[in-house]
Scaffold this active site. Structure first.
Site, short mmCIF file in Angstrom:
data_model
loop_
_atom_site.label_atom_id
_atom_site.label_comp_id
_atom_site.label_asym_id
_atom_site.label_seq_id
_atom_site.Cartn_x
_atom_site.Cartn_y
_atom_site.Cartn_z
N ASP A 1 9.54 1.81 -1.27
CA ASP A 1 9.24 0.63 -2.34
C ASP A 1 10.98 0.52 -2.76
O ASP A 1 11.44 1.69 -3.35
CB ASP A 1 8.22 0.37 -2.57
CG ASP A 1 7.75 -0.72 -3.99
OD1 ASP A 1 8.01 -2.01 -3.72
OD2 ASP A 1 7.07 -0.59 -4.43
N ASN B 1 3.23 -9.49 3.63
CA ASN B 1 4.91 -9.40 3.29
C ASN B 1 5.37 -10.77 3.76
O ASN B 1 6.87 -11.44 3.38
CB ASN B 1 5.69 -8.85 4.09
CG ASN B 1 5.71 -7.40 3.08
OD1 ASN B 1 6.09 -6.39 3.69
ND2 ASN B 1 5.64 -7.17 1.69
#
Length: 243
Positions: A21, A69
């Site tokens: 991340d 996503n």
């Protein structure tokens, strides 16, 4: 060597899973588009993979693209798919020569045909390697994986190959994308966020977690080694009490 950072006799993680991340924020801090950060993050993957053997890490699973996503902008999603194709093409030879076996987990149905072909070819090309096992979670979500596993299990019961009495935790695990892998000992999430984000929900029931502040493109092999060293000091009881 990185392994020297671990005390002799200490038990390190055999399987490390990483939620990579912070690519977007890393790029934005530099006044660049988010895809710039994703490219930097892809380069970081190579360094972490190369560090695994010295740290005693046999299995590495990375969260590359989640089922959620797809909600990102079309530009970013298209750029990521192009990046995945480029990464496989450019890194295939190096991964093969380094003894890395590559697997992909997740639902491939929504991925474009060219990318799926490259994934299949890389899996086949590296299938005899055993120095390090790299698993890439691509269009992956823990709930989606469990749903797909349940559907396959239900189909086996419908066909008469299993009965409901045959179903236990071990049976269900055999239908997961990761059925050939050991469960992760350690899960690392970069960028300071403290969420599991639908990643390996079943497999991480007894995993240790480490949330680090570093954004993924800045996650070096030395930071990786420090996290592994910290893991070695943990007392893992798996629900039991030492007497």
């Amino acid at each position: 060597m990185a392994r020297d950072l671990i005390q002799e006799g200490a038990t390190g993680p055999e399987h490390v899973a990483i939620i990579m991340d912070g690519n977007g924020r890393w790029a934005q801090e530099r006044g660049r588009p988010r895809l710039f950060g994703h490219h930097a993050g892809a380069r970081r993957v190579r360094e972490v993979v190369e560090a695994c053997p010295d740290l005693g890490v046999k299995y590495l699973t990375i969260f590359a693209f989640s089922t959620e996503n797809w909600k990102r902008t079309q530009t970013e999603v298209a750029g990521l798919m192009k990046l995945f194709r480029r990464y496989i093409t450019r890194e295939a030879k190096a991964l093969l020569e380094a003894g890395v076996r590559v697997r992909f987990i997740g639902d491939r149905v929504r991925l474009d045909e060219k990318l799926v072909t490259l994934m299949d070819e890389l899996e086949l090309m590296t299938s005899h390697n055993d120095k390090c096992h790299l698993t890439v979670a691509l269009n992956y979500g823990g709930r989606d994986e469990l749903t797909r596993a349940a559907k396959r299990l239900a189909y086996e019961i419908e066909c008469g190959r299993l009965t409901h009495n045959d179903v236990d935790a071990e049976t269900l695990a055999g239908f997961l994308d990761t059925h050939v892998l050991p469960d992760p000992d350690l899960v690392i999430r970069t960028s300071g966020e403290a969420r599991v984000s639908n990643f390996l929900l079943w497999q991480t029931a007894y995993s240790e977690y480490e949330f680090v502040e570093t954004l993924w493109p800045d996650f070096t092999k030395d930071i990786f080694a420090d996290v592994v060293k910290s893991f070695c000091a943990r007392d893992r009881r798996f629900g039991a009490v030492k007497v």
